[in-house]
Motif scaffolding. Sequence first.
Motif, short mmCIF file in Angstrom:
data_model
loop_
_atom_site.label_atom_id
_atom_site.label_comp_id
_atom_site.label_asym_id
_atom_site.label_seq_id
_atom_site.Cartn_x
_atom_site.Cartn_y
_atom_site.Cartn_z
N ASP A 1 -7.68 9.61 2.53
CA ASP A 1 -6.07 9.81 2.64
C ASP A 1 -5.70 10.72 3.79
O ASP A 1 -6.41 10.96 4.66
N ASP A 2 -4.79 11.29 3.35
CA ASP A 2 -4.11 12.22 4.51
C ASP A 2 -5.04 13.42 4.97
O ASP A 2 -6.13 13.75 4.52
N CYS A 3 -4.68 14.01 6.19
CA CYS A 3 -5.36 15.26 6.70
C CYS A 3 -6.70 14.84 7.38
O CYS A 3 -7.65 15.90 7.42
N TYR B 1 -0.09 3.51 3.95
CA TYR B 1 1.00 3.85 4.90
C TYR B 1 2.00 4.47 4.18
O TYR B 1 2.75 3.98 3.40
N ASP B 2 2.35 5.98 4.41
CA ASP B 2 3.25 6.54 3.58
C ASP B 2 4.47 6.75 4.09
O ASP B 2 4.85 6.03 5.02
N TYR B 3 5.40 7.39 3.66
CA TYR B 3 6.88 7.44 3.87
C TYR B 3 7.44 8.73 4.12
O TYR B 3 8.87 8.80 4.09
N TRP C 1 2.23 -2.26 -3.29
CA TRP C 1 3.16 -1.33 -2.95
C TRP C 1 3.23 -0.44 -4.08
O TRP C 1 3.10 -0.63 -5.03
N ARG C 2 3.44 0.99 -3.37
CA ARG C 2 3.32 1.74 -4.47
C ARG C 2 4.81 1.94 -5.25
O ARG C 2 5.64 2.03 -4.60
N SER C 3 4.59 1.52 -6.50
CA SER C 3 6.04 1.24 -7.21
C SER C 3 6.37 2.42 -7.97
O SER C 3 7.11 2.37 -9.07
N ASP D 1 -0.12 3.99 -8.45
CA ASP D 1 -1.07 5.07 -7.84
C ASP D 1 -2.43 5.18 -8.62
O ASP D 1 -2.86 4.63 -9.19
N MET D 2 -2.98 6.05 -7.69
CA MET D 2 -4.68 6.02 -7.99
C MET D 2 -4.84 6.61 -9.31
O MET D 2 -4.00 7.31 -9.96
N LEU D 3 -5.97 6.25 -10.04
CA LEU D 3 -6.55 6.68 -11.21
C LEU D 3 -6.87 8.11 -11.29
O LEU D 3 -7.31 8.83 -10.31
C1 GAL Z 1 2.24 11.14 -0.87
C2 GAL Z 1 1.45 9.99 -1.35
C3 GAL Z 1 0.22 10.37 -1.96
C4 GAL Z 1 -0.59 11.10 -0.80
C5 GAL Z 1 -0.05 12.33 -0.11
C6 GAL Z 1 -0.66 12.69 0.98
O1 GAL Z 1 3.42 10.64 -0.46
O2 GAL Z 1 2.14 9.66 -2.54
O3 GAL Z 1 -0.50 9.44 -2.49
O4 GAL Z 1 -1.05 10.08 -0.01
O5 GAL Z 1 1.31 11.88 0.22
O6 GAL Z 1 -0.09 13.68 1.78
#
Ligand code: GAL
Length: 375
Positions: A48-50, A125-127, A178-180, A214-216
């Motif tokens: 994931d991120d970072c 892919y985040d928002y 898609w994240r609902s 979303d993740m468990l």
């Molecule tokens: C959020 C997302 C999380 C995780 C996080 C990382 O927007 O919903 O699942 O990816 O960002 O910064």
Amino acid sequence: MIKHTPPMGWNSWNTYGPNINEKLIKETADAMVDTGLLAAGYEYLVIDDCWSERQRDENGRIVPSKEKFPNGMKAVADYVHSKGLKFGMYSCAGNYTCAVYPGSFEFEFIDAATFAEWGVDYLKYDYCFRPYWQKGHILYKRMGHALANCGRDILFSACSWGVDETHKWIKETGAHMWRSTGDIVDTWKSIKELALKQVELQPYNGQGCFNDMDMLVVGMYGKGNVALDGCTDEEYRTHFSLWAFLNSPLMIGCDVRNMSDATKEILTNRDIIALNQDPAGRQPYLADNNTNIMTWVKSLEGGDIAIGFFNLTDNNQCPWIPFDNFGINRSANKALQLTNLWTGEDIGVYKDIYRAPVMLPHTCMVLRGKLVDAK
Ligand code: GAL
């Protein structure tokens, strides 16, 4: 790529947040194989991120963090692939990711090409930090086109948290899931909120583009990046059963190198996973008049019928389900032979109605019914 069943795998965010590195990812890959998670269907390992440097290079390419991933991402992908797993990464439709690393806005094609070169099989892919003058559906279409033309099959996992009426446009974009919902945290309250939110969104779920709840948080027990109070094993069982029953992707979020026996048993229950991965991919529906309990029903491949009772209340409940609520009328002269998928027990043959024993707060009962002739 067409996804016929909800994706399954592991994602680094829930437990590790920014604290990721090559060693952790390799150990996780090893554990996914050694603990039987891969054999149970969890095939994607997603970072994931970072994971990147804060700046792109002089050619506009995104650069993996030299400290966390000193050998680059291709080396990580190669290792993950060598274990028989698929490799996932993360970016964002805005200028920055949610943790303020470079996002893919205006770099969509360069990034998709980079991911393909590294051997990426899945992109979340985040928002965050999106340009507000641009519509969400266009932002996801931009990356959808880039992925579809990058020369590699990459699963597109959209993460716009269900905002901006995502359900109305997401299937146009090329997303496979898609994240609902908003972000999960490791509490019973969060699990319950996300489950209730799915009721109105369930009609938008379906093969090819799955609602991602979303993740468990199963097995986190209050430790890690999104940990708060933690939950009991019973609550994790209910959480897992709901996500599986509602055809959500099943992305594990705990430390799979150190799972308790209960966690392993929950995450690898093949009968529950089979409901999630049922080839018919029918939509579940709420089938009760009893407002205290959530009773979901789903038609399965081969004619079986799944029934899930979910006691989301804080009191004991005794649910029941008349079979004509899901289209098996008295006149059919059929009965259901029911198996309890958590105990493995055959609980008998029932005609017209099934009344469950007392269910404690936050527990569930998941049944698989075979239609047989009534005696
Ligand atoms: C959020 C997302 C999380 C995780 C996080 C990382 O927007 O919903 O699942 O990816 O960002 O910064």
